[in-house]
Design a protein around this motif. Structure first.
Motif, PDB file in Angstrom:
ATOM      1  N   LEU A 195       0.897  -1.187   0.131  1.00  0.00           N
ATOM      2  CA  LEU A 195       0.019   0.030  -0.051  1.00  0.00           C
ATOM      3  C   LEU A 195       0.809   1.340   0.013  1.00  0.00           C
ATOM      4  O   LEU A 195       0.467   2.216  -0.628  1.00  0.00           O
ATOM      5  CB  LEU A 195      -0.884  -0.207   1.155  1.00  0.00           C
ATOM      6  N   LEU A 196       1.868   1.339   0.873  1.00  0.00           N
ATOM      7  CA  LEU A 196       2.960   2.381   0.652  1.00  0.00           C
ATOM      8  C   LEU A 196       3.749   2.566  -0.691  1.00  0.00           C
ATOM      9  O   LEU A 196       3.611   3.500  -0.951  1.00  0.00           O
ATOM     10  CB  LEU A 196       4.027   2.281   1.720  1.00  0.00           C
ATOM     11  N   GLY A 197       3.882   1.529  -1.012  1.00  0.00           N
ATOM     12  CA  GLY A 197       4.350   1.600  -2.730  1.00  0.00           C
ATOM     13  C   GLY A 197       3.509   2.224  -3.490  1.00  0.00           C
ATOM     14  O   GLY A 197       3.922   2.922  -4.329  1.00  0.00           O
ATOM     15  N   LEU A 198       2.285   1.849  -3.429  1.00  0.00           N
ATOM     16  CA  LEU A 198       0.941   2.113  -4.379  1.00  0.00           C
ATOM     17  C   LEU A 198       0.839   3.832  -4.176  1.00  0.00           C
ATOM     18  O   LEU A 198       0.509   4.465  -5.025  1.00  0.00           O
ATOM     19  CB  LEU A 198      -0.111   1.225  -4.339  1.00  0.00           C
ATOM     20  N   THR A 199       0.976   4.013  -2.735  1.00  0.00           N
ATOM     21  CA  THR A 199       0.632   5.567  -2.605  1.00  0.00           C
ATOM     22  C   THR A 199       1.609   6.484  -2.877  1.00  0.00           C
ATOM     23  O   THR A 199       1.411   7.271  -3.849  1.00  0.00           O
ATOM     24  CB  THR A 199       0.809   5.590  -0.960  1.00  0.00           C
ATOM     25  N   ASN A 200       2.935   5.825  -3.235  1.00  0.00           N
ATOM     26  CA  ASN A 200       4.108   6.756  -3.538  1.00  0.00           C
ATOM     27  C   ASN A 200       4.058   6.722  -5.247  1.00  0.00           C
ATOM     28  O   ASN A 200       4.133   7.859  -5.617  1.00  0.00           O
ATOM     29  CB  ASN A 200       5.330   5.913  -3.137  1.00  0.00           C
ATOM     30  N   PHE A 201       3.570   5.572  -5.955  1.00  0.00           N
ATOM     31  CA  PHE A 201       3.383   5.479  -7.365  1.00  0.00           C
ATOM     32  C   PHE A 201       2.219   6.507  -7.706  1.00  0.00           C
ATOM     33  O   PHE A 201       2.267   7.330  -8.578  1.00  0.00           O
ATOM     34  CB  PHE A 201       2.929   4.243  -7.700  1.00  0.00           C
ATOM     35  N   SER A 202       1.151   6.461  -6.977  1.00  0.00           N
ATOM     36  CA  SER A 202      -0.085   7.264  -7.396  1.00  0.00           C
ATOM     37  C   SER A 202       0.080   8.598  -7.077  1.00  0.00           C
ATOM     38  O   SER A 202      -0.830   9.706  -7.662  1.00  0.00           O
ATOM     39  CB  SER A 202      -1.539   6.669  -6.448  1.00  0.00           C
ATOM     40  N   GLY A 203       1.055   8.988  -6.379  1.00  0.00           N
ATOM     41  CA  GLY A 203       1.462  10.592  -6.328  1.00  0.00           C
ATOM     42  C   GLY A 203       2.229  10.970  -7.464  1.00  0.00           C
ATOM     43  O   GLY A 203       2.510  12.191  -7.343  1.00  0.00           O
ATOM     44  N   ARG A 204       2.854  10.169  -8.396  1.00  0.00           N
ATOM     45  CA  ARG A 204       3.651  10.608  -9.237  1.00  0.00           C
ATOM     46  C   ARG A 204       3.086  11.044 -10.554  1.00  0.00           C
ATOM     47  O   ARG A 204       3.220  12.127 -10.868  1.00  0.00           O
ATOM     48  CB  ARG A 204       4.535   9.533  -9.816  1.00  0.00           C
ATOM     49  N   SER A 205       2.062  10.306 -10.970  1.00  0.00           N
ATOM     50  CA  SER A 205       1.360  10.852 -12.510  1.00  0.00           C
ATOM     51  C   SER A 205       0.278  10.108 -12.751  1.00  0.00           C
ATOM     52  O   SER A 205      -0.109   9.176 -11.933  1.00  0.00           O
ATOM     53  CB  SER A 205       2.569  10.536 -13.533  1.00  0.00           C
ATOM     54  N   ASP A 206      -0.761  10.636 -13.561  1.00  0.00           N
ATOM     55  CA  ASP A 206      -1.863  10.066 -13.841  1.00  0.00           C
ATOM     56  C   ASP A 206      -2.094   8.959 -14.518  1.00  0.00           C
ATOM     57  O   ASP A 206      -2.690   8.011 -14.601  1.00  0.00           O
ATOM     58  CB  ASP A 206      -2.668  11.162 -14.452  1.00  0.00           C
ATOM     59  N   GLU A 239     -10.170  -1.932   7.429  1.00  0.00           N
ATOM     60  CA  GLU A 239      -9.340  -2.979   8.464  1.00  0.00           C
ATOM     61  C   GLU A 239      -9.334  -2.246   9.613  1.00  0.00           C
ATOM     62  O   GLU A 239      -9.313  -1.073  10.040  1.00  0.00           O
ATOM     63  CB  GLU A 239      -7.962  -2.905   7.836  1.00  0.00           C
ATOM     64  N   ASN A 240      -9.406  -3.242  10.847  1.00  0.00           N
ATOM     65  CA  ASN A 240      -9.138  -2.818  11.952  1.00  0.00           C
ATOM     66  C   ASN A 240      -7.655  -2.226  12.548  1.00  0.00           C
ATOM     67  O   ASN A 240      -7.562  -1.556  13.523  1.00  0.00           O
ATOM     68  CB  ASN A 240      -9.681  -4.100  13.076  1.00  0.00           C
ATOM     69  N   HIS A 241      -6.916  -2.897  11.689  1.00  0.00           N
ATOM     70  CA  HIS A 241      -5.555  -2.477  11.934  1.00  0.00           C
ATOM     71  C   HIS A 241      -5.307  -1.251  11.331  1.00  0.00           C
ATOM     72  O   HIS A 241      -5.413  -0.606  10.490  1.00  0.00           O
ATOM     73  CB  HIS A 241      -4.512  -3.511  10.979  1.00  0.00           C
ATOM     74  N   ASP A 242      -4.877  -0.264  12.536  1.00  0.00           N
ATOM     75  CA  ASP A 242      -4.555   1.218  12.245  1.00  0.00           C
ATOM     76  C   ASP A 242      -3.650   1.651  10.886  1.00  0.00           C
ATOM     77  O   ASP A 242      -4.119   2.457  10.240  1.00  0.00           O
ATOM     78  CB  ASP A 242      -4.147   1.875  13.609  1.00  0.00           C
ATOM     79  N   GLN A 243      -2.491   0.844  10.974  1.00  0.00           N
ATOM     80  CA  GLN A 243      -1.629   1.119   9.992  1.00  0.00           C
ATOM     81  C   GLN A 243      -1.825   0.864   8.602  1.00  0.00           C
ATOM     82  O   GLN A 243      -1.812   1.506   7.517  1.00  0.00           O
ATOM     83  CB  GLN A 243      -0.185   0.586  10.296  1.00  0.00           C
ATOM     84  N   LEU A 244      -2.673  -0.092   8.366  1.00  0.00           N
ATOM     85  CA  LEU A 244      -3.346  -0.791   7.164  1.00  0.00           C
ATOM     86  C   LEU A 244      -4.559   0.178   6.529  1.00  0.00           C
ATOM     87  O   LEU A 244      -4.370   0.660   5.589  1.00  0.00           O
ATOM     88  CB  LEU A 244      -3.912  -2.255   7.293  1.00  0.00           C
ATOM     89  N   ARG A 245      -5.043   0.460   7.749  1.00  0.00           N
ATOM     90  CA  ARG A 245      -6.457   1.495   7.407  1.00  0.00           C
ATOM     91  C   ARG A 245      -5.822   2.909   7.129  1.00  0.00           C
ATOM     92  O   ARG A 245      -6.083   3.605   5.723  1.00  0.00           O
ATOM     93  CB  ARG A 245      -7.281   1.658   8.509  1.00  0.00           C
ATOM     94  N   GLN A 246      -4.844   3.236   7.414  1.00  0.00           N
ATOM     95  CA  GLN A 246      -4.149   4.707   7.297  1.00  0.00           C
ATOM     96  C   GLN A 246      -3.614   4.714   5.925  1.00  0.00           C
ATOM     97  O   GLN A 246      -3.786   5.378   5.160  1.00  0.00           O
ATOM     98  CB  GLN A 246      -3.129   5.056   8.451  1.00  0.00           C
ATOM     99  N   ALA A 247      -2.750   3.481   5.521  1.00  0.00           N
ATOM    100  CA  ALA A 247      -1.982   3.222   4.340  1.00  0.00           C
ATOM    101  C   ALA A 247      -2.885   3.396   3.100  1.00  0.00           C
ATOM    102  O   ALA A 247      -2.831   3.892   2.273  1.00  0.00           O
ATOM    103  CB  ALA A 247      -0.981   2.057   4.396  1.00  0.00           C
ATOM    104  N   ALA A 248      -3.948   2.615   3.224  1.00  0.00           N
ATOM    105  CA  ALA A 248      -4.933   2.573   2.405  1.00  0.00           C
ATOM    106  C   ALA A 248      -5.706   3.550   1.894  1.00  0.00           C
ATOM    107  O   ALA A 248      -6.067   4.162   0.941  1.00  0.00           O
ATOM    108  CB  ALA A 248      -6.022   1.294   2.480  1.00  0.00           C
ATOM    109  N   THR A 249      -6.007   4.423   3.214  1.00  0.00           N
ATOM    110  CA  THR A 249      -6.542   5.782   2.718  1.00  0.00           C
ATOM    111  C   THR A 249      -5.603   6.525   2.321  1.00  0.00           C
ATOM    112  O   THR A 249      -6.279   7.679   1.495  1.00  0.00           O
ATOM    113  CB  THR A 249      -7.143   6.215   4.248  1.00  0.00           C
ATOM    114  N   GLU A 250      -4.456   6.842   2.488  1.00  0.00           N
ATOM    115  CA  GLU A 250      -3.536   7.811   1.886  1.00  0.00           C
ATOM    116  C   GLU A 250      -3.402   7.377   0.446  1.00  0.00           C
ATOM    117  O   GLU A 250      -3.244   8.324  -0.462  1.00  0.00           O
ATOM    118  CB  GLU A 250      -1.934   7.521   2.720  1.00  0.00           C
ATOM    119  N   CYS A 251      -3.320   6.155   0.158  1.00  0.00           N
ATOM    120  CA  CYS A 251      -3.378   5.423  -1.381  1.00  0.00           C
ATOM    121  C   CYS A 251      -4.571   6.180  -1.958  1.00  0.00           C
ATOM    122  O   CYS A 251      -4.526   6.756  -3.143  1.00  0.00           O
ATOM    123  CB  CYS A 251      -3.093   4.248  -1.410  1.00  0.00           C
ATOM    124  N   MET A 252      -5.790   6.061  -1.219  1.00  0.00           N
ATOM    125  CA  MET A 252      -7.011   6.451  -2.129  1.00  0.00           C
ATOM    126  C   MET A 252      -7.134   7.984  -2.293  1.00  0.00           C
ATOM    127  O   MET A 252      -7.499   8.639  -3.247  1.00  0.00           O
ATOM    128  CB  MET A 252      -8.194   6.174  -1.240  1.00  0.00           C
TER     129      MET A 252
END
Length: 936
Positions: A743-754, A775-788
């Motif tokens: 999710l962190l990797g996809l977040t980084n990618f999605s911030g680069r270009s359309d 997700e109940n897991h805080d870090q997973l929920r945070q990473a997924a939300t940042e990616c979105m």
């Protein structure tokens, strides 16, 4: 007869004015012979060019004008005369260029302008009416000129090289290849090959290769003209470059005959039915003959094996036609067995390279795997058994030795067949007996065969019972390093096969460090042949299971460098052994987690409980990883990944992926990994191989993608290839860390270009990312939300939020009300962008949940300035979207919040927040919903 060039020139001028062009030419020619002044020479050539124009000898006119231009490039008269001559010769494009130069020098000259207009019109007319004739004519002259230069022994080296390169380029173009073919080019290329000049041979072969590519009729004609015997003879030479070039030529011809390669339509050729089966069988038979010919170099034998490996087995097992494989088994299996049965140390050995026999074993394996049914496999086995039996002769040890070497070669090929051959009467016993022979060559072959046989578990018990003592004796007594190293690896392998009761320490008698030191010594000894040194690597692959050994090994810089250098060779065993040793050194193998309760129970019942070696603890592992990185392990791994699929097995790929993942553990090291090409090297490992290997490689990619600049880590188009492996980790079967880092990797990618955002959407990652937002897991929920938050910039993602029948917007709104600040920041950011981009979502936001207003007010009053700013932007978007919606907001406590924030004193730290609140109030005033407010 005059001898003054100037007088002769004047005489020529008089003849010209009198229209006696023949005598004028004679005068100018005589003057040219006598003259030594360059300027006068140019005048004489251009004057003679004028005579030739009048005589309508346009080729001579163009030639003389060119000579004048060579002396003086801006000689306008010579340029114009050459333009006139070229026009008459039909070379309109070249004539146009000369006329252009004239017009550039004298732009007001109406004659030049008129010539340009006329030539331009003629060129256009020619192009419209089939200008390919002009192109053909020009190409024919170029081809002729190139061959003249190449076949002239007195040509300058630079001109020859240029002509050779131009010919290769021309051969790769369809139009050029056809012109060469139509103008006796194949015969001329054959003449170049017969010069025995390496550079000319290479140029000719590469040109022929280009001419054959994608054109079945031409490839067939070239094959018949050159003759398969000649082609195989050229491929047999002991010159790596020429051998490889001829191999590529034969591959191009074979591709055409098989209907592979680039698809092109060639008009009349499509109407001609070419029977390619006969040609393909002829090629196959000659390649098989090459395998056993003493006249063929080791390089040539390798090329023949590689061509058979590539073209005989089916590419797709869904294709039921395996007739090519059956043909090779019936006509050439014994010849392949003869190659694997060669013993390099014996005088009658065929010329081989270090890879020949392994490549032959790979071919045996591919042919066996390509068989469709048991009767076909039985036929394969019977041929092998009968051939090997025919070589076993108790009265002739040399002959028997070849039989054992054949078995050894098959053991490195098809697994099932190797096991059956070991079961032949007397084979295992013969191996053991040869180990006790006084002849070193017998020991060498037998020990090697035992090593390969020990990997077949059904035979390991027999060898442990009968061969271990012999191997120990051989190791202790022999002075031959080649035998000694093989005996050591045999003991190591048997230790591994024997399990706990037959551990390495039992065979090494408690001195694994001593044996490993000896292996490192052999590895670094460049005077020992590479074939023998590879056994040292294999020995280390087993010995590095010992924690003390692996720790010493990574500190031995020369040994590491020697191993990395060997890893660049095309050898399946070396690649696997190097990868195994690195897995051991980085502790990247799977370990069973000990349950504390079960450990206590085992101790209570006085059972042995394996304890972790101190040097296998995390601190030591990290230290070893740093040492490997410093030694340049990434470059070695990147090189290993590029190996041919026949050499780099799926098991080796998995081991390399494990090592990469271990090396990527520390974020500080990932920059080094990227700089040395590790990012790009991981991509193929994540796409092909075992399931475990692909997951490990994908995880390593995720670690790199999470913190690296994608443009640097994965340059060019390769960055788009990384998306799928990352998305594959968004799976409930993967562990939480893999999910999170993907999710962190996809977040980084999605911030680069359309374009990258679009790729993520196309890989169907959106539903998985949304699931992790629950997700109940805080870090997973945070990473997924940042990616979105990054993905909602994309229009297609926005449209999915706008579409009816989904709770996407509701989820984002509710996440804005979470207690986790990081989740709030990401969710509020996503909502701010969505409401700014899509007005429909502003209204929809007020309908998805009754809590929307309370959540918005909390955002606008949040202590975290980033969250507060995003909340106020959402409020501004709602107010700007619709007057009725603005009215609804003004009637709530939100107006009081906006007024409170907007009336604050200017403050550089939060001015952006105050300004948004004021913009909200200004919009409300513009609607006439509130009156002007004075700031407190």
């Amino acid at each position: 007869q005059m001898e003054d060039p100037i007088q002769l020139k004047e005489e020529g001028n008089k003849y010209f004015q009198a229209s006696d062009y023949e005598k004028a030419v004679q005068s100018y020619t005589q003057a040219i012979k006598l003259n030594k002044d360059k300027a006068l020479q140019a005048v004489l050539y251009r004057n003679r060019a004028a005579c030739f124009l009048k005589k309508e000898e346009y080729a001579k006119a163009a030639s003389d004008a060119s000579r004048a231009i060579d002396i003086n490039a801006s000689d306008i008269k010579a340029l114009y005369r050459r333009s006139q001559a070229l026009e008459k010769l039909g070379k309109l494009d070249q004539a146009f260029k000369d006329a252009q130069k004239c017009a550039t020098i004298e732009p007001r000259n109406k004659n030049f302008q008129e010539t340009l207009r006329r030539l331009g019109a003629d060129i256009q007319e020619k192009v419209n009416a089939g200008g390919e004739l002009r192109i053909q004519f020009s190409t024919d002259l170029r081809v002729q000129k190139m061959f003249e230069i190449l076949l002239d022994e007195n040509s300058e080296k630079e001109k020859r090289e240029k002509a050779a390169n131009n010919l290769i380029v021309l051969g790769r173009e369809e139009a050029g290849a056809e012109r060469i073919f139509q103008n006796n080019g194949v015969n001329l290329l054959l003449q170049l090959i017969e010069t025995k000049n390496a550079e000319l041979i290479l140029a000719a072969v590469r040109t022929l290769s280009g001419m054959c590519t994608g054109h079945k009729a031409r490839a067939t004609a070239i094959l018949h003209y050159l003759g398969i015997d000649n082609i195989c003879m050229w491929m047999s030479v002991d010159n790596e470059e020429i051998s490889l070039a001829v191999c590529n030529l034969l591959q191009s011809i074979t591709d055409c005959l098989l209907g592979q390669g680039k698809e092109e339509h060639h008009g009349k050729e499509e109407a001609v039915v070419l029977d390619t089966k006969k040609d393909l069988r002829m090629i196959t038979m000659r390649l098989l003959d090459m395998l056993v010919s003493k006249k063929v170099s080791g390089q040539g034998r390798d090329r023949a094996l590689n061509l058979l490996n590539k073209n005989i087995p089916r590419k797709d097992l869904k294709d039921h036609d395996n007739s090519r494989t059956i043909f090779v088994i019936d006509n050439g299996l014994k010849k392949i067995l003869k190659v694997v049965g060669q013993i390099p140390e014996m005088p009658d050995c065929l010329p081989l390279t270090e890879n020949t026999q392994l490549t032959a074993s790979v071919l045996l394996n591919k042919l066996y795997d390509d068989l469709r049914c048991d009767p076909e496999r039985d036929n394969y086995r019977v041929i092998c058994e009968e051939y090997i039996k025919s070589k076993i002769d108790p009265q002739n040890m040399d002959k028997t030795l070849h039989a054992i070497q054949m078995v050894s070669g098959v053991l490195q090929g098809p697994f099932d067949l190797g096991n059956k051959l070991l079961g032949m009467k007397g084979v295992m016993e013969m191996m053991v007996a040869l180990c006790g022979s006084e002849r070193e060559i017998d020991q060498l072959v037998a020990v090697e065969a035992l090593i390969h046989a020990s990997t077949k578990l059904s035979r390991a018990t027999f060898i442990i019972s009968n061969g271990v003592t012999l191997l120990k004796e051989i190791y202790k007594k022999t002075k031959n390093e080649k035998i000694k190293i093989r005996a050591l690896v045999g003991l190591c392998k048997l230790g591994s096969a024997g399990g706990t009761d037959y551990g390495l320490r039992q065979f090494a008698e408690g001195s694994t460090e001593k044996l490993a030191k000896q292996c490192r010594k052999w590895l670094c000894n460049t005077s020992i042949d590479a074939r023998t040194r590879k056994w040292a690597v294999e020995g280390l692959a087993y010995l590095t299971l010992d924690a003390d050994v692996k720790d010493d090994f990574v500190e031995d810089e020369p040994a590491l460098q020697a191993m990395f250098e060997l890893a660049k060779t095309s050898d399946k065993t070396i690649l696997y052994s190097v990868a195994s040793a690195l897995v051991n050194c980085t502790n990247s193998y799977d370990t069973k987690e000990l349950v504390p309760e079960l450990v206590q129970l085992a101790k209570f019942s006085k059972q042995h409980v394996p304890e972790e070696h101190p040097k296998d603890k995390k601190d030591f592992v990290v230290k070893r990883v740093k040492r490997l990185l410093k030694a340049g392990v990434i470059s070695a791994l990147a090189c290993m990944v590029k190996a041919d699929s026949a050499i780099l097995t799926d098991q080796s790929k998995e081991l390399i992926a494990r090592v990469f993942l271990a090396l990527c553990e520390d974020p500080k090291d990932r920059g080094t990994i990227v700089a040395q090409g590790g990012g790009k090297a991981l991509i193929p490992l994540a796409v092909e191989g075992t399931e475990v290997g692909k997951i490990k490689a994908s995880h390593a990619l995720a670690k790199i993608a999470a913190i690296s600049n994608p443009d640097m880590a994965f340059p060019g188009e390769s960055v788009y290839e990384v998306v799928r492996p990352l998305v594959s980790l968004l799976n409930t079967e993967r562990d939480g860390l893999q999910n999170y880092e993907a999710l962190l990797g996809l977040t980084n990618f999605s911030g680069r270009s359309d374009k990258l955002r679009m790729k993520i959407v196309k890989e169907r990652a959106l539903p998985d990312i949304e699931n992790y937002m629950f997700e109940n897991h805080d870090q997973l929920r945070q990473a997924a939300t940042e990616c979105m938050c990054n993905l909602v910039v994309n229009k297609e993602v926005q449209e999915r939020f706008v579409a009816d029948g989904n709770d996407r917007l509701k989820l984002v709104v509710l996440l804005c009300g979470e207690d986790d600040e990081k989740v709030q920041v990401a969710a509020a950011g996503a909502l701010a962008m969505l409401t700014a981009a899509q007005k429909k979502l502003c209204t929809k936001m007020t309908e998805v949940t009754t809590q929307w207003l309370e959540i918005l007010q909390r955002l606008c009053l949040h202590e975290n300035m980033e969250v507060q700013h995003r909340g106020l932007v959402i409020a501004f978007n709602l107010i700007s979207a619709d007057k009725e919606l603005a009215k609804k907001l003004v009637e709530t406590e939100l107006l009081e919040i906006l007024t409170y924030v907007g009336k604050q004193e200017d403050d550089p730290k939060k001015q952006h927040i105050i300004n948004v609140a004021r913009d909200c109030l200004t919009s409300c005033m513009d609607y006439g919903l509130i009156k002007t407010l004075s700031r407190a």
